[in-house]
Write an enzyme that holds these catalytic residues in place. Structure first.
Site, PDB file in Angstrom:
ATOM      1  N   ASN A 277     -16.040 -20.404  -9.188  1.00  0.00           N
ATOM      2  CA  ASN A 277     -15.490 -19.111  -8.792  1.00  0.00           C
ATOM      3  C   ASN A 277     -15.670 -18.835  -7.300  1.00  0.00           C
ATOM      4  OD1 ASN A 277     -14.633 -18.314 -11.446  1.00  0.00           O
ATOM      5  ND2 ASN A 277     -16.786 -17.987 -11.947  1.00  0.00           N
TER       6      ASN A 277
ATOM      7  N   HIS B 176     -18.288 -18.607  -5.435  1.00  0.00           N
ATOM      8  CA  HIS B 176     -19.457 -17.889  -4.939  1.00  0.00           C
ATOM      9  C   HIS B 176     -20.712 -18.655  -5.350  1.00  0.00           C
ATOM     10  CE1 HIS B 176     -19.332 -15.179  -8.810  1.00  0.00           C
ATOM     11  NE2 HIS B 176     -19.722 -16.392  -9.062  1.00  0.00           N
TER      12      HIS B 176
ATOM     13  N   CYS C  81     -22.456 -13.831  -3.219  1.00  0.00           N
ATOM     14  CA  CYS C  81     -22.740 -14.477  -1.943  1.00  0.00           C
ATOM     15  C   CYS C  81     -21.796 -15.673  -1.821  1.00  0.00           C
ATOM     16  CB  CYS C  81     -24.193 -14.919  -1.907  1.00  0.00           C
ATOM     17  SG  CYS C  81     -24.705 -15.682  -0.365  1.00  0.00           S
TER      18      CYS C  81
END
Length: 363
Positions: free
Chosen positions: A270, A272, A307
């Site tokens: 995804n 991240h 993040c």
């Protein structure tokens, strides 16, 4: 909606020949095993020559037969001990076995926390795949989620460890899902020792939906809920949920690890940072004295922000109960953790808050 009242850990426990004639007129036969090993023999005057040693003509056949018998003898154990997983308890629970590898243990010979968390994540994805919920191997994304550009993200995780497995141990993981409010899903795991049946670890996570384009939280659409609810188990989380907020971290009394830079290998499908990487970051910041003498007994993690690649992260750890940052109690040590993005000119957004409890190592 189906109900399961209790779960009990259960212990789990081609060949061919090719004949050729070489330029000297000597008949050669090559035996190929499923391991990729090749046993060659040259037949000369009723004997077989193998590696320069004269052997009886039927020696190679005997070797091949023994190899086949040994392989058949080993095969059932390998399949039962470590498998791709299956649905149990009338299709509501997914079960998968793992073997602890040598590179998955720490200096004390026990499985690393990150190893166990990765295995929990693997069973979650395989659960969806085995149940037919995954759309074209899209990592737990259902067809309707794919149509609406949605994916899962972990909002909170709670873990309790009773005992750590060691190298070579085979562990069994059971996992099941439940509804969590109107806009979430709860996933539960129970990890057991295949040999003894003892419960080793329990974990529970809350998942929420994220829009892939806006990167914002999304309600679970009715179409997606219809796909999932026939697999929901109507039970409370396996670990009682801790709802209290984390106290404000005193950054004047913390251990700090600055400038943890995210890399391409830290990202998941995804785009991240994988949630297990966050755990690795906070454990890196735990004082060495605790790591050497204590083991992680439990942790509660709250994922606040995602993040992405290139982000710079600061890790903060505070040892609770002692103003000097020391170990307050012998029977357990509590730590508070925080991961924060680095931004120019000030503090960035908090991406994770957590609390861990450590107990003396059980040698």
């Amino acid at each position: 909606m189906a109900t399961i009242t209790s779960f009990f850990p259960n212990s789990s426990h081609c060949h061919g020949t090719v004949g050729t004639i070489n330029v000297l007129g000597i008949s050669q036969t090559k035996y190929v095993s499923s391991w990729g090993l090749q046993v060659k023999a040259s037949k000369v005057n009723g004997t077989s020559r193998n590696g320069g040693i004269l052997l009886p003509a039927n020696t190679t056949v005997v070797m091949k037969t023994r190899m086949m018998m040994d392989q058949k003898k080993m095969h059932p154990n390998m399949v039962s001990d470590v498998s791709l997983g299956r649905m149990v308890h009338n299709g509501f629970v997914f079960r998968q076995n793992f073997c602890i590898r040598s590179y998955e243990v720490g200096p004390d010979g026990r499985a690393l926390v990150e190893t166990l968390m990765n295995q929990l994540q693997e069973t979650f994805l395989n659960h969806f795949k085995t149940a037919g919920l995954t759309h074209h191997d899209n990592y737990g994304v259902t067809p309707e989620m794919c149509n609406k550009n949605l994916f899962w993200a972990i909002a909170k995780t709670q873990v309790e460890v009773d005992r750590y497995p060691r190298w070579g141990d085979v562990i069994q993981i059971d996992t099941w899902i439940s509804a969590f409010g109107k806009n979430g899903m709860s996933t539960n795991w129970m990890l057991c020792d295949c040999k003894t049946g003892d419960i080793l670890m329990r974990a529970s996570s809350t998942f929420v939906m994220i829009n892939k384009e806006t990167r914002r939280l999304s309600k679970i659409p009715l179409e997606v809920r219809a796909e999932l609810e026939k697999y929901f188990v109507d039970t409370a989380p396996i670990i009682e949920e801790i709802t209290s907020n984390f106290p404000k971290l005193d950054k004047n009394n913390v251990y700090v690890r600055n400038e943890l830079i995210t890399r391409w290998s830290d990202l998941d499908a995804n785009q991240h940072v994988n949630n297990v990487k966050y755990i690795g970051w906070i454990l890196q910041d735990v004082p060495e004295l605790i790591l050497e003498s204590y083991e992680l007994a439990s942790m509660t993690l709250k994922y606040c922000r995602e993040c992405t690649k290139g982000s710079v992260v600061h890790a903060y750890t505070s040892v609770l109960g002692d103003n000097n940052g020391g170990i307050a109690y012998y029977d357990h040590v509590d730590c508070q953790h925080q991961l924060q993005l680095d931004v120019a000119g000030g503090d960035g957004e908090i991406i994770l808050e957590g609390r861990t409890r450590w107990r003396p190592k059980q040698w």
